[in-house]
Design a protein around this motif. Sequence first.
Motif, short mmCIF file in Angstrom:
data_model
loop_
_atom_site.label_atom_id
_atom_site.label_comp_id
_atom_site.label_asym_id
_atom_site.label_seq_id
_atom_site.Cartn_x
_atom_site.Cartn_y
_atom_site.Cartn_z
N ARG A 29 -53.60 -78.67 -40.89
CA ARG A 29 -54.23 -79.81 -41.31
C ARG A 29 -55.91 -79.82 -41.18
N HIS A 30 -56.03 -79.31 -40.00
CA HIS A 30 -57.57 -79.30 -39.68
C HIS A 30 -58.25 -78.20 -40.47
N SER A 31 -57.55 -77.36 -40.85
CA SER A 31 -58.26 -75.90 -41.73
C SER A 31 -58.37 -76.89 -43.11
N LEU A 32 -57.20 -77.30 -43.68
CA LEU A 32 -57.16 -78.01 -45.12
C LEU A 32 -58.35 -79.16 -45.13
N MET A 33 -58.66 -80.02 -43.87
CA MET A 33 -59.71 -80.86 -43.99
C MET A 33 -61.15 -80.35 -44.05
N ASN A 34 -61.10 -79.03 -43.42
CA ASN A 34 -62.52 -78.43 -43.51
C ASN A 34 -62.92 -78.07 -44.85
N TRP A 35 -61.87 -77.69 -45.61
CA TRP A 35 -61.88 -77.46 -47.23
C TRP A 35 -61.96 -78.93 -47.99
N GLY A 36 -61.88 -80.00 -47.25
CA GLY A 36 -62.08 -81.18 -48.29
C GLY A 36 -60.82 -81.71 -48.67
N MET A 40 -65.90 -86.51 -44.69
CA MET A 40 -66.14 -85.11 -44.60
C MET A 40 -67.31 -84.84 -43.36
N GLU A 41 -68.27 -85.36 -43.59
CA GLU A 41 -69.34 -85.16 -42.59
C GLU A 41 -68.88 -85.68 -41.18
N LYS A 42 -68.11 -86.68 -41.14
CA LYS A 42 -67.66 -87.13 -39.89
C LYS A 42 -66.63 -86.24 -39.56
N TRP A 43 -65.81 -85.50 -40.14
CA TRP A 43 -64.87 -84.88 -39.67
C TRP A 43 -65.55 -83.29 -39.38
N LEU A 44 -66.43 -83.03 -40.13
CA LEU A 44 -67.15 -81.61 -39.41
C LEU A 44 -67.86 -81.72 -38.26
N GLY A 45 -68.09 -82.88 -37.73
CA GLY A 45 -68.68 -83.46 -36.55
C GLY A 45 -67.81 -83.28 -35.30
N THR A 46 -66.68 -83.01 -35.72
CA THR A 46 -65.67 -83.10 -34.41
C THR A 46 -65.25 -81.76 -33.94
N ARG A 62 -64.29 -77.76 -35.76
CA ARG A 62 -65.03 -76.50 -35.49
C ARG A 62 -64.05 -75.45 -34.80
N ASP A 63 -62.94 -76.06 -34.50
CA ASP A 63 -62.03 -75.06 -33.77
C ASP A 63 -61.00 -74.51 -34.66
N ALA A 64 -61.00 -75.12 -35.78
CA ALA A 64 -60.00 -74.57 -36.97
C ALA A 64 -60.60 -73.48 -37.78
N GLY A 65 -59.75 -72.52 -38.24
CA GLY A 65 -60.04 -71.52 -39.23
C GLY A 65 -60.41 -70.13 -38.39
N GLN A 66 -60.95 -69.32 -39.25
CA GLN A 66 -61.18 -67.95 -38.85
C GLN A 66 -62.85 -68.00 -38.81
N SER A 67 -63.44 -67.18 -37.93
CA SER A 67 -64.72 -67.31 -37.55
C SER A 67 -65.34 -66.33 -38.73
N ASP A 68 -66.50 -66.46 -38.96
CA ASP A 68 -67.22 -65.73 -40.09
C ASP A 68 -68.29 -64.56 -39.21
N VAL A 122 -65.27 -69.99 -41.67
CA VAL A 122 -65.47 -69.88 -42.93
C VAL A 122 -65.14 -71.25 -43.44
N GLY A 123 -64.15 -71.80 -43.17
CA GLY A 123 -63.72 -73.34 -43.73
C GLY A 123 -64.78 -74.42 -43.24
N HIS A 124 -65.36 -74.26 -42.13
CA HIS A 124 -66.53 -75.11 -41.58
C HIS A 124 -67.53 -75.04 -42.45
N ALA A 125 -67.93 -73.89 -42.59
CA ALA A 125 -69.12 -73.43 -43.50
C ALA A 125 -68.95 -73.88 -44.82
N SER A 126 -67.79 -73.74 -45.35
CA SER A 126 -67.45 -74.28 -46.85
C SER A 126 -67.52 -75.73 -46.79
N GLY A 127 -66.83 -76.51 -45.81
CA GLY A 127 -66.97 -78.05 -45.69
C GLY A 127 -68.37 -78.63 -45.91
#
Length: 113
Positions: free
Chosen positions: A101-108, A27-33, A37-43, A49-54
């Motif tokens: 898929r990217h959004s789901l990956m932000n959520w683990g 997850m750490e590796k993925w969250l750095g891509t 950062r481009d997937a999901g809705q901004s807070d 939101v998903g990146h913060a959740s990640g």
Amino acid sequence: MTGGGDGDRDESVRSFGEAVNMTAGEMEKWLGTPESRDAGQSDGSGESVGHASGRRIVALLRTRKADLTDDDIAHMRKVVGYVHRHGKQRPEGDITDTRWRHSLMNWGHDPKK
């Protein structure tokens, strides 16, 4: 926690473990891509939101079960709900490089695993 007990807590931890199929390191590796950062809705802060959740999920994965707070358990339940809901919206075709898929990956959860 209201109305629950250790059983509810144990079930939440178990469900989280089933929904989150990525390790903290993955997850750490993925969250750095940029894709993460481009997937999901901004807070509103520029982070989805998903990146913060990640980032929170990484911390949860590294937390001993005995040290989990009620707030941690509540976030675990939120993660499980998101993974289950979003997972049902799978697009047709190759999902490798999709925002879904990217959004789901932000959520683990990596649906390709």
